[in-house]
Scaffold this active site. Structure first.
Site, short mmCIF file in Angstrom:
data_model
loop_
_atom_site.label_atom_id
_atom_site.label_comp_id
_atom_site.label_asym_id
_atom_site.label_seq_id
_atom_site.Cartn_x
_atom_site.Cartn_y
_atom_site.Cartn_z
N TYR A 9 -0.65 39.27 17.20
CA TYR A 9 -0.82 37.66 17.07
C TYR A 9 0.41 36.98 16.51
O TYR A 9 0.42 37.50 15.40
CB TYR A 9 -2.64 37.25 16.78
N THR A 27 -19.56 23.59 28.30
CA THR A 27 -19.61 23.62 26.94
C THR A 27 -20.27 22.56 28.26
O THR A 27 -20.33 21.96 29.53
CB THR A 27 -18.53 23.17 26.20
#
Length: 302
Positions: free
Chosen positions: A51, A205
């Site tokens: 990352y 969501t």
């Protein structure tokens, strides 16, 4: 925040873990989000040497150094960034893993990693060398436990059967139920499931329909199927995000849901959704609404 035992280890992880990949490279902003996680009982933090080419580990190390004894810290290894920095290659060799652990320890400002994960895997890998290396790192005290992050059933099966791995990280959600075929394998080998992608890129969501309308398809779901499925899930008598999280948590082998957030507000929304109980009857309805599929490639039987 409830905790669960990670596989057959002595480690206990919060049911919601924090996925650090989405953190800002601004240290102050990252500190704020991580402090929000800590304040709300999150004790499991997951990063990787890949990352931001290691910068994420530095950010995480700075943010968590004063809380090191109170948390479970996980990172990953196996993807080797090219010298030019514009890409990476797969390298699960003993030499690279040994190099990687020392680099991660330095960036994370710690003497040990709680859960060291192989960040991928192929059947062409020398799995015995990988496992021997992980076991050596345990004996040296550089790691406490190890696992694998992979979606390949054949790779996972071989790794679990040959090793003392305590965890497998996979993408899993109501819209991606392919990992379900591996659950008995994890249980048989006393390994826990670390779940990423629980809300399916925000489709599960309150904003799911808006996102679906901008999505051509999602895995095997056509755009129409996706919209129809989300509408049905949203019509159930519980918030869709809570249904998504509780559906994953009801799985016996689940250890932690790895949730990312780019702001404290976003993280708090996820935590509030986690706190909302969902009746088993609704979870059963959700399962009836969504597809149960399997991985078409990288089969267990090879």
């Amino acid at each position: 925040m409830h905790k669960r035992q990670l596989g057959k280890s002595d480690l206990f992880v919060s049911e919601i873990g924090f996925g650090c990949m989405s953190l800002s490279t601004n240290q102050q902003e990252a500190n704020k989000i991580i402090q929000t996680a800590l304040n709300n009982g999150i004790t499991y933090f997951d990063t990787a040497d890949l990352y931001d080419q290691g910068e994420n580990e530095k950010i995480v190390g700075n943010a968590l150094k004063d809380n090191r004894q109170d948390i479970i810290l996980a990172t990953k290894v196996g993807n080797r960034v090219n010298a030019s920095g514009d890409g990476w290659s797969w390298d699960p060799s003993k030499k690279w893993i040994t190099t990687g652990i020392h680099a991660s320890l330095k960036r994370l400002q710690t003497d040990y990693i709680d859960v060291y994960q192989l960040h991928g895997g192929m059947m062409e890998d020398d799995v015995d060398e990988v496992i021997d290396t992980m076991e050596s790192l345990k004996k040296e005290g550089l790691i406490r436990e190890y696992g694998i992050s992979s979606i390949r059933p054949n790779v996972i099966e071989r790794f679990l059967q040959k090793s003392n791995a305590v965890s497998v990280m996979m993408q899993y959600s109501l819209l991606d139920r392919r990992p379900e075929e591996c659950f008995s394998l994890l249980e048989d080998n006393q390994a826990s499931l670390l779940i990423r992608g629980t809300v399916a890129k925000g489709l599960l969501t309150a904003d799911g329909l808006n996102r679906a309308n901008k999505t051509h398809n999602y895995l095997s779901y056509s755009n129409k199927e996706l919209i129809d499925t989300i509408e049905k899930l949203q019509a159930l008598d519980a918030p869709i995000s809570s249904i998504a999280l509780q559906y994953a948590l009801q799985i016996k082998v689940t250890g932690s849901l790895i949730i990312g957030a780019s702001s404290s507000e976003q993280l708090i929304e996820s935590i509030e959704a986690y706190k909302q109980p969902v009746p088993e009857s609704i979870l059963l309805e959700a399962a009836e609404i969504t597809k149960r599929e399997i991985y078409l490639e990288h089969r267990i039987t090879i």
